[in-house]
Design a protein around this motif. Structure first.
Motif, PDB file in Angstrom:
ATOM      1  N   GLY A 122      -7.832   8.203   7.611  1.00  0.00           N
ATOM      2  CA  GLY A 122      -8.273   9.548   7.936  1.00  0.00           C
ATOM      3  C   GLY A 122      -7.205  10.403   8.588  1.00  0.00           C
ATOM      4  N   CYS A 123      -5.948  10.105   8.331  1.00  0.00           N
ATOM      5  CA  CYS A 123      -4.824  10.864   8.897  1.00  0.00           C
ATOM      6  C   CYS A 123      -4.128  11.637   7.782  1.00  0.00           C
ATOM      7  CB  CYS A 123      -3.805   9.921   9.532  1.00  0.00           C
ATOM      8  SG  CYS A 123      -4.449   8.965  10.897  1.00  0.00           S
ATOM      9  N   SER A 124      -3.285  12.565   8.180  1.00  0.00           N
ATOM     10  CA  SER A 124      -2.488  13.292   7.195  1.00  0.00           C
ATOM     11  C   SER A 124      -1.301  12.423   6.776  1.00  0.00           C
ATOM     12  CB  SER A 124      -1.985  14.606   7.785  1.00  0.00           C
ATOM     13  OG  SER A 124      -1.023  14.343   8.782  1.00  0.00           O
ATOM     14  N   LEU A 125      -0.661  12.818   5.682  1.00  0.00           N
ATOM     15  CA  LEU A 125       0.521  12.086   5.220  1.00  0.00           C
ATOM     16  C   LEU A 125       1.618  12.098   6.283  1.00  0.00           C
ATOM     17  CD1 LEU A 125       0.762  13.334   1.527  1.00  0.00           C
ATOM     18  CD2 LEU A 125       0.116  11.062   2.304  1.00  0.00           C
ATOM     19  N   GLY A 126       1.815  13.259   6.911  1.00  0.00           N
ATOM     20  CA  GLY A 126       2.842  13.375   7.941  1.00  0.00           C
ATOM     21  C   GLY A 126       2.592  12.445   9.116  1.00  0.00           C
ATOM     22  N   THR A 127       1.327  12.312   9.512  1.00  0.00           N
ATOM     23  CA  THR A 127       0.986  11.415  10.615  1.00  0.00           C
ATOM     24  C   THR A 127       1.269   9.971  10.232  1.00  0.00           C
ATOM     25  OG1 THR A 127      -0.704  12.938  11.403  1.00  0.00           O
ATOM     26  CG2 THR A 127      -0.879  10.654  12.130  1.00  0.00           C
ATOM     27  N   VAL A 128       0.933   9.601   9.003  1.00  0.00           N
ATOM     28  CA  VAL A 128       1.196   8.221   8.554  1.00  0.00           C
ATOM     29  C   VAL A 128       2.697   7.960   8.528  1.00  0.00           C
ATOM     30  CG1 VAL A 128       0.998   6.615   6.613  1.00  0.00           C
ATOM     31  CG2 VAL A 128      -0.959   7.990   7.293  1.00  0.00           C
ATOM     32  N   TYR A 129       3.485   8.911   8.031  1.00  0.00           N
ATOM     33  CA  TYR A 129       4.939   8.732   8.035  1.00  0.00           C
ATOM     34  C   TYR A 129       5.465   8.580   9.464  1.00  0.00           C
ATOM     35  CZ  TYR A 129       5.817   9.538   3.067  1.00  0.00           C
ATOM     36  OH  TYR A 129       5.864   9.415   1.695  1.00  0.00           O
ATOM     37  N   ARG A 130       4.946   9.398  10.401  1.00  0.00           N
ATOM     38  CA  ARG A 130       5.393   9.290  11.796  1.00  0.00           C
ATOM     39  C   ARG A 130       5.029   7.937  12.388  1.00  0.00           C
ATOM     40  NH1 ARG A 130       4.127  14.620  11.907  1.00  0.00           N
ATOM     41  NH2 ARG A 130       1.982  14.274  12.554  1.00  0.00           N
ATOM     42  N   LEU A 131       3.811   7.460  12.098  1.00  0.00           N
ATOM     43  CA  LEU A 131       3.388   6.163  12.629  1.00  0.00           C
ATOM     44  C   LEU A 131       4.209   5.030  12.030  1.00  0.00           C
ATOM     45  CD1 LEU A 131      -0.478   6.676  12.690  1.00  0.00           C
ATOM     46  CD2 LEU A 131       1.045   6.474  14.653  1.00  0.00           C
ATOM     47  N   LEU A 132       4.507   5.127  10.737  1.00  0.00           N
ATOM     48  CA  LEU A 132       5.345   4.096  10.113  1.00  0.00           C
ATOM     49  C   LEU A 132       6.752   4.104  10.726  1.00  0.00           C
ATOM     50  CD1 LEU A 132       4.248   4.424   6.390  1.00  0.00           C
ATOM     51  CD2 LEU A 132       3.765   2.521   7.939  1.00  0.00           C
ATOM     52  N   ARG A 133       7.279   5.283  10.984  1.00  0.00           N
ATOM     53  CA  ARG A 133       8.599   5.391  11.611  1.00  0.00           C
ATOM     54  C   ARG A 133       8.543   4.826  13.038  1.00  0.00           C
ATOM     55  NH1 ARG A 133       9.651  10.040   9.443  1.00  0.00           N
ATOM     56  NH2 ARG A 133       8.716  11.292  11.085  1.00  0.00           N
ATOM     57  N   LEU A 134       7.441   5.098  13.751  1.00  0.00           N
ATOM     58  CA  LEU A 134       7.255   4.581  15.104  1.00  0.00           C
ATOM     59  C   LEU A 134       7.260   3.056  15.116  1.00  0.00           C
ATOM     60  CD1 LEU A 134       6.397   5.177  18.131  1.00  0.00           C
ATOM     61  CD2 LEU A 134       4.058   4.917  17.326  1.00  0.00           C
ATOM     62  N   ALA A 135       6.690   2.449  14.073  1.00  0.00           N
ATOM     63  CA  ALA A 135       6.621   0.994  13.981  1.00  0.00           C
ATOM     64  C   ALA A 135       7.917   0.386  13.450  1.00  0.00           C
ATOM     65  CB  ALA A 135       5.455   0.578  13.084  1.00  0.00           C
ATOM     66  N   GLY A 136       8.908   1.231  13.122  1.00  0.00           N
ATOM     67  CA  GLY A 136      10.189   0.714  12.639  1.00  0.00           C
ATOM     68  C   GLY A 136      10.125   0.199  11.215  1.00  0.00           C
ATOM     69  N   THR A 137       9.311   0.819  10.392  1.00  0.00           N
ATOM     70  CA  THR A 137       9.132   0.378   9.011  1.00  0.00           C
ATOM     71  C   THR A 137      10.311   0.807   8.147  1.00  0.00           C
ATOM     72  OG1 THR A 137       6.764   0.717   9.316  1.00  0.00           O
ATOM     73  CG2 THR A 137       7.536   0.439   7.059  1.00  0.00           C
ATOM     74  N   ARG A 138      10.779  -0.120   7.325  1.00  0.00           N
ATOM     75  CA  ARG A 138      11.809   0.226   6.340  1.00  0.00           C
ATOM     76  C   ARG A 138      11.079   0.795   5.136  1.00  0.00           C
ATOM     77  NH1 ARG A 138      17.157  -2.248   4.653  1.00  0.00           N
ATOM     78  NH2 ARG A 138      17.288  -1.645   2.470  1.00  0.00           N
ATOM     79  N   MET A 139      11.369   2.059   4.824  1.00  0.00           N
ATOM     80  CA  MET A 139      10.636   2.760   3.773  1.00  0.00           C
ATOM     81  C   MET A 139      11.183   2.401   2.392  1.00  0.00           C
ATOM     82  SD  MET A 139       8.504   4.295   5.668  1.00  0.00           S
ATOM     83  CE  MET A 139       7.657   5.399   4.569  1.00  0.00           C
ATOM     84  N   ARG A 140      10.260   2.351   1.421  1.00  0.00           N
ATOM     85  CA  ARG A 140      10.648   2.111   0.031  1.00  0.00           C
ATOM     86  C   ARG A 140      11.252   3.388  -0.538  1.00  0.00           C
ATOM     87  NH1 ARG A 140       5.316  -0.560   0.033  1.00  0.00           N
ATOM     88  NH2 ARG A 140       4.402   1.378  -0.654  1.00  0.00           N
ATOM     89  N   PRO A 141      12.110   3.280  -1.567  1.00  0.00           N
ATOM     90  CA  PRO A 141      12.665   4.495  -2.169  1.00  0.00           C
ATOM     91  C   PRO A 141      11.552   5.276  -2.876  1.00  0.00           C
ATOM     92  CG  PRO A 141      13.365   2.559  -3.391  1.00  0.00           C
ATOM     93  CD  PRO A 141      12.648   2.065  -2.181  1.00  0.00           C
ATOM     94  N   GLN A 142      11.693   6.606  -2.854  1.00  0.00           N
ATOM     95  CA  GLN A 142      10.692   7.440  -3.497  1.00  0.00           C
ATOM     96  C   GLN A 142      10.904   7.431  -5.001  1.00  0.00           C
ATOM     97  OE1 GLN A 142      10.965  11.279  -1.718  1.00  0.00           O
ATOM     98  NE2 GLN A 142       9.929  10.630   0.142  1.00  0.00           N
ATOM     99  N   HIS A 143       9.800   7.629  -5.728  1.00  0.00           N
ATOM    100  CA  HIS A 143       9.882   7.682  -7.191  1.00  0.00           C
ATOM    101  C   HIS A 143      10.402   9.041  -7.611  1.00  0.00           C
ATOM    102  CE1 HIS A 143       7.744   4.117  -6.690  1.00  0.00           C
ATOM    103  NE2 HIS A 143       6.674   4.336  -7.415  1.00  0.00           N
ATOM    104  N   SER A 144      11.065   9.085  -8.764  1.00  0.00           N
ATOM    105  CA  SER A 144      11.507  10.352  -9.318  1.00  0.00           C
ATOM    106  C   SER A 144      10.355  10.910 -10.143  1.00  0.00           C
ATOM    107  CB  SER A 144      12.728  10.129 -10.211  1.00  0.00           C
ATOM    108  OG  SER A 144      13.075  11.309 -10.843  1.00  0.00           O
ATOM    109  N   HIS A 145       9.915  12.114  -9.799  1.00  0.00           N
ATOM    110  CA  HIS A 145       8.768  12.703 -10.489  1.00  0.00           C
ATOM    111  C   HIS A 145       9.188  13.719 -11.553  1.00  0.00           C
ATOM    112  CE1 HIS A 145       5.919  10.736  -7.902  1.00  0.00           C
ATOM    113  NE2 HIS A 145       6.611  11.131  -6.838  1.00  0.00           N
ATOM    114  N   GLY A 146      10.477  13.837 -11.821  1.00  0.00           N
ATOM    115  CA  GLY A 146      10.965  14.791 -12.816  1.00  0.00           C
ATOM    116  C   GLY A 146      10.854  14.212 -14.215  1.00  0.00           C
ATOM    117  N   ALA A 175       0.843  -1.200   0.000  1.00  0.00           N
ATOM    118  CA  ALA A 175       0.000   0.000   0.000  1.00  0.00           C
ATOM    119  C   ALA A 175       0.878   1.251   0.000  1.00  0.00           C
ATOM    120  CB  ALA A 175      -0.901   0.007   1.227  1.00  0.00           C
ATOM    121  N   THR A 176       0.393   2.306  -0.625  1.00  0.00           N
ATOM    122  CA  THR A 176       1.148   3.557  -0.671  1.00  0.00           C
ATOM    123  C   THR A 176       0.789   4.413   0.538  1.00  0.00           C
ATOM    124  OG1 THR A 176      -0.557   4.709  -1.913  1.00  0.00           O
ATOM    125  CG2 THR A 176       1.135   3.541  -3.193  1.00  0.00           C
TER     126      THR A 176
END
Length: 190
Positions: free
Chosen positions: A157-181, A147-148
């Motif tokens: 029902g949360c903001s993107l920042g809240t989801v990122y904080r919660l994922l960091r709290l859970a110790g999630t290894r983040m996927r690399p971001q896509h290049s949008h250029g 899931a993205t």
């Protein structure tokens, strides 16, 4: 100007048919339910009927309130809410359909010990932290299944920042971001 759409009460809502039925069956009168819920008398009656509640007369209510077993069951229920969920005396009074003084008396009758507001805040803070950790772990599992972050934010029902904080709290290894250029042309190797 259009009127606000009627909102459908859910089971956790204090104004919902099931919540009103539970309170009514634990001894609250229709007048007390009107006061607690803020609904009109007729609406409370309709919601009780909608929930399949067997209505009682005023003398049955008085007899039920004087029944020591019913009083002890209510007191035990209030103690669980108070000790396990961190409910305040005002919330207990709302559940019991009485005043805070009456709820405190029931709590003491059940063997509960009234606590300070600081102790209540600590219990509620611990409950919120546990709920937040549970949400973080569920978001982590969904993120690791593909899931993205924007999709997770929308679904909970949360903001993107809240989801990122919660994922960091859970110790999630983040996927690399896509290049949008603009797309790069591959270099030719000579």
């Amino acid at each position: 100007m259009n009127p606000h759409p009627a909102r459908k009460p859910d089971e956790n809502d204090l104004r919902g048919p099931q919540a009103l039925r539970t309170r009514y069956e634990s001894g609250a009168t229709v007048d007390e339910l009107v006061t607690v819920s803020g609904l009109s008398y007729g609406t409370v009656l309709n919601r009780l009927r909608e929930a399949g509640t067997e209505m009682r007369t005023s003398w049955q209510t008085r007899r039920m309130r004087n029944d020591p077993q019913a009083r002890m069951r209510l007191a035990a229920h209030l103690r669980v809410l108070y000790e396990k969920r961190g409910a305040t005396l005002a919330e207990l009074a709302s559940v019991a359909g009485s005043t805070t003084r009456g709820a405190r008396r029931l709590l003491v009758d059940a063997g509960g010990v009234p606590r300070t507001s600081q102790q209540t805040q600590r219990i509620r803070s611990a409950n919120r932290a546990a709920e937040r950790q549970k949400l973080a772990l569920s978001l982590r599992a969904r993120y690791e299944n593909g899931a993205t972050v924007p999709h997770l934010a929308e679904s909970c029902g949360c903001s993107l920042g809240t989801v990122y904080r919660l994922l960091r709290l859970a110790g999630t290894r983040m996927r690399p971001q896509h290049s949008h250029g603009p797309a790069r042309t591959p270099r030719s190797r000579s």
